[in-house]
Design an enzyme around this catalytic site. Structure first.
Site, PDB file in Angstrom:
ATOM      1  N   HIS A   1       6.849   4.374  -1.814  1.00  0.00           N
ATOM      2  CA  HIS A   1       7.237   5.020  -3.051  1.00  0.00           C
ATOM      3  C   HIS A   1       8.100   6.215  -2.658  1.00  0.00           C
ATOM      4  O   HIS A   1       7.831   6.896  -1.663  1.00  0.00           O
ATOM      5  CB  HIS A   1       5.996   5.455  -3.819  1.00  0.00           C
ATOM      6  CG  HIS A   1       5.091   4.300  -4.158  1.00  0.00           C
ATOM      7  ND1 HIS A   1       4.852   3.893  -5.443  1.00  0.00           N
ATOM      8  CD2 HIS A   1       4.391   3.456  -3.353  1.00  0.00           C
ATOM      9  CE1 HIS A   1       4.050   2.853  -5.436  1.00  0.00           C
ATOM     10  NE2 HIS A   1       3.748   2.554  -4.171  1.00  0.00           N
TER      11      HIS A   1
ATOM     12  N   HIS B   1      12.316   2.820  -8.184  1.00  0.00           N
ATOM     13  CA  HIS B   1      12.536   3.500  -6.906  1.00  0.00           C
ATOM     14  C   HIS B   1      14.000   3.369  -6.484  1.00  0.00           C
ATOM     15  O   HIS B   1      14.292   3.034  -5.332  1.00  0.00           O
ATOM     16  CB  HIS B   1      11.626   2.905  -5.820  1.00  0.00           C
ATOM     17  CG  HIS B   1      10.167   3.116  -6.057  1.00  0.00           C
ATOM     18  ND1 HIS B   1       9.192   2.310  -5.492  1.00  0.00           N
ATOM     19  CD2 HIS B   1       9.508   4.034  -6.795  1.00  0.00           C
ATOM     20  CE1 HIS B   1       7.997   2.733  -5.879  1.00  0.00           C
ATOM     21  NE2 HIS B   1       8.166   3.781  -6.660  1.00  0.00           N
TER      22      HIS B   1
END
Length: 662
Positions: A636, A593
């Site tokens: 996310h 990420h």
């Protein structure tokens, strides 16, 4: 696509060379697909997308679970090794992305998580970015989605392109994890993306899978073949190309186009040029966006001068502030029937392929991660490892609108090995993927070469800040406490902690040592072994789905049982900080990420783009990808990236409408 359907109109550099477009979008990943689709809704504008990868959309690349395995050769995935990380014993981190139309949404976990409202309110309060507070960004989250599992929610979108629904995990273990979460003080809630949900809790997750159980990537949601064909008079998608540098006017103040080359040249390495009538928007991702800026002479003087590139505009923050979520997998051994390791066997994979192809059901139809736990370590009691809903002063720790309640830990649940290749394939494992989601450590992206096809240098930000060490250490202890409650919850099978702090580190090192020996053909030492990169790859790997693995030898069984007994003697109460730290050093992995390398700021000293996503000091140039986040969300990153791109499209449309009006 059906065999007789029109093919996707992919363009070559020769098709666009010398042409002028209203907008040029550099990068056809998540942000680029959204932006190009929204801009090309207007029939009066022309849009060009430049993408390094290809469309390549065979049916098997849309099988949800299998498409998460980026080791599969058809996935257009790319891996990059970071520079060695001192805090992880000198080993590098391996990070993955996808070079394809749709970008990393072609290989990710398909999880649609916005992050708590407090995270965006912090952008406004701590960074002065008032235009990005929760009430300003929520409409763009709603615009993008169709929340099938929440049809009556006023806080969710119901007519957007990104269809999402909740997973249908069928393992008997899931209700016991819910019980364990309640036992440690966490509420169980169904919609993580409801702004009124608790800041901390156990949540079922929404995944971007369509009604036919197919992965719904940004490509399929926003830039699929139907859209590309319908808009081919105004939308051009040029694939297999790399942007080599931006074309900037002689004064160094305005971008007028983009130079490009074939991503994989054969023969003459010719450079092409496309021109922008209005603006260029970079959507090349957290790693490649700062690389393109620096190749164009925009960025830190030291970086650019050091490569012999003429400095066009000094912007010190380009490539700085790199952030990522990173995790420590803690694993229990569960019966085979309660893990995804079932599909290791030949009959297992054939059966689930049958279920998927005929009925759209079975393990292959879902993400690997049905649920996650979010919590804040400051709300976890040090003695009991239970979550407190209020502070000692009576202040709620559950109000998701407040920045001081932003979760800093996520514990993802997936019923598969969370470390990767080194672990014996005969073990059926369930992972508590314990992830630091509000790190203080910062890294940077640097130019490694003037070659635009070369990977830039990644200085990975892992545990360089002592606050991160303390938070991840506490999170690991909490995960062990959760595993203990899972066993006590009535789960009717043994579920020993198998890979966790307190385990036999000689045994763990030997696994990495053997894995390295298998890969390079020689046997290393235990010290070298921890330099082998474990990979976050929460699906069985290629070798797992071609047949039944060899049965473990009696010696291997004895080794596993020995170290399980060692972990049992050293539970969450007695494990030492040093044992936790040594375990983390060996198994810590990226959650993939990466953000914030071209962060948003009020001025050029602290960041790269302003609140309207314009690059400071350069006209007609914006950025619309995860690199602009001023601080990484506790989420996310797919949904926040989509939100940024939706917002960018809205800004461009309104600004150019105003210009036309004048």
């Amino acid at each position: 696509m059906w065999p007789f359907s029109p093919s996707y109109p992919e363009r070559r550099p020769e098709d666009v060379d010398g042409r002028t477009f209203d907008y040029i979008v550099v990068g056809g990943g998540c942000g680029g697909c959204v932006l190009a689709s929204r801009l090309s809704e207007d029939p009066s504008v022309s849009v060009l997308v430049l993408e390094k990868g290809r469309v390549k959309d065979p049916w098997y690349s849309r099988i949800p679970l299998l498409s998460q395995n980026y080791e599969f050769p058809w996935m257009q995935a790319v891996s990059r090794f970071t520079q060695p990380i001192t805090e992880l014993g000198g080993r590098p981190m391996k990070v993955w992305a996808a070079e394809a139309v749709g970008g990393t949404t072609r290989i990710n976990g398909m999880l649609l998580t916005r992050g708590v409202p407090g995270g965006y309110n912090e952008w406004a309060q701590s960074f002065g970015l008032d235009d990005w507070a929760w009430d300003k960004v929520e409409p763009f989250f709603k615009r993008s989605e169709k929340a099938v599992s929440h049809p009556d929610s006023p806080h969710r979108g119901h007519s957007g392109p990104m269809e999402n629904r909740q997973t249908r995990w069928r393992f008997s273990s899931l209700p016991y994890y819910e019980k364990a979460a309640r036992a440690v003080g966490l509420p169980v809630e169904r919609d993580l993306n409801d702004p009124n949900a608790s800041a901390q809790g156990y949540f079922l997750l929404d995944q971007t899978v369509d009604s036919k159980s197919r992965r719904l990537s940004a490509y399929h949601a926003w830039l699929n073949a139907r859209i590309a064909i319908e808009r081919r008079d105004r939308l051009s998608v040029c694939t297999g190309v790399v942007a080599s540098k931006l074309k900037i006017d002689q004064k160094g103040k305005q971008v007028t186009g983009v130079h490009l080359r074939y991503a994989r040249p054969s023969g003459e390495d010719k450079e092409y040029l496309v021109k922008a009538r209005r603006e260029v928007i970079i959507c090349s991702g957290t790693v490649c966006t700062p690389q393109l800026l620096m190749l164009s002479g925009i960025g830190p003087k030291k970086q650019i001068d050091g490569k012999g590139i003429p400095l066009v505009h000094e912007l010190p923050a380009v490539g700085q502030n790199l952030t990522d979520h990173y995790a420590v997998p803690i694993m229990q051994e569960l019966p085979l029937k309660d893990t995804l390791h079932q599909i290791r066997t030949l009959w297992g994979i054939l059966w689930h392929l049958f279920l998927y192809l005929i009925f759209g059901k079975g393990f292959l139809a879902d993400s690997s991660t049905p649920a996650s736990i979010f919590l804040r370590t400051s709300a976890v009691d040090d003695e009991t490892m239970t979550v407190q809903s209020t502070t000692q002063n009576g202040i709620s720790t559950m109000d998701a609108s407040q920045p001081h309640n932003i979760p800093d830990i996520e514990v993802m649940l997936f019923a598969v090995n969370g470390i990767g290749d080194p672990i014996p394939k005969d073990l059926s494992l369930s992972t508590l993927f314990t992830t630091l989601v509000q790190p203080f450590s910062r890294g940077r992206i640097e130019l490694a070469s003037t070659n635009p096809r070369a990977h830039p240098r990644i200085r990975y930000p892992a545990l360089s800040d002592p606050r991160d060490v303390a938070a991840l250490r506490k999170a690991a202890r909490f995960a062990m406490r959760l595993a203990d409650e899972f066993v006590a919850s009535g789960y009717p099978h043994p579920a020993p902690l198998t890979f966790a702090p307190g385990m036999d580190l000689d045994y763990l090192d030997s696994l990495y040592d053997q894995d390295k020996a298998n890969k390079v053909g020689v046997r290393g030492t235990a010290a070298v072994a921890i330099a082998v990169q474990p990979e976050y790859n929460p699906t069985p790997d290629v070798s797992d789905v071609i047949g039944r693995p060899d049965k473990p030898s009696s010696q291997e069984k004895a080794a596993v049982e020995k170290q399980q007994a060692k972990v049992a003697k050293t539970d969450w109460r007695t494990v030492t900080d040093e044992q936790i730290d040594e375990y983390i050093k060996r198994v810590c992995v990226s959650s993939l990420h990466l953000t914030s390398s071209c962060s948003m700021s009020l001025g050029p000293k602290d960041g790269v783009v302003d609140q309207r996503l314009r690059v400071h000091g350069i006209r007609n140039l914006r950025i619309a990808d995860a690199s602009v986040f001023p601080k990484i969300p506790s989420a996310h990153t797919m949904a926040p990236t989509v939100m940024v791109a939706e917002r960018c499209a809205d800004l461009l449309k309104s600004e150019w409408q105003e210009r036309k009006g004048k």
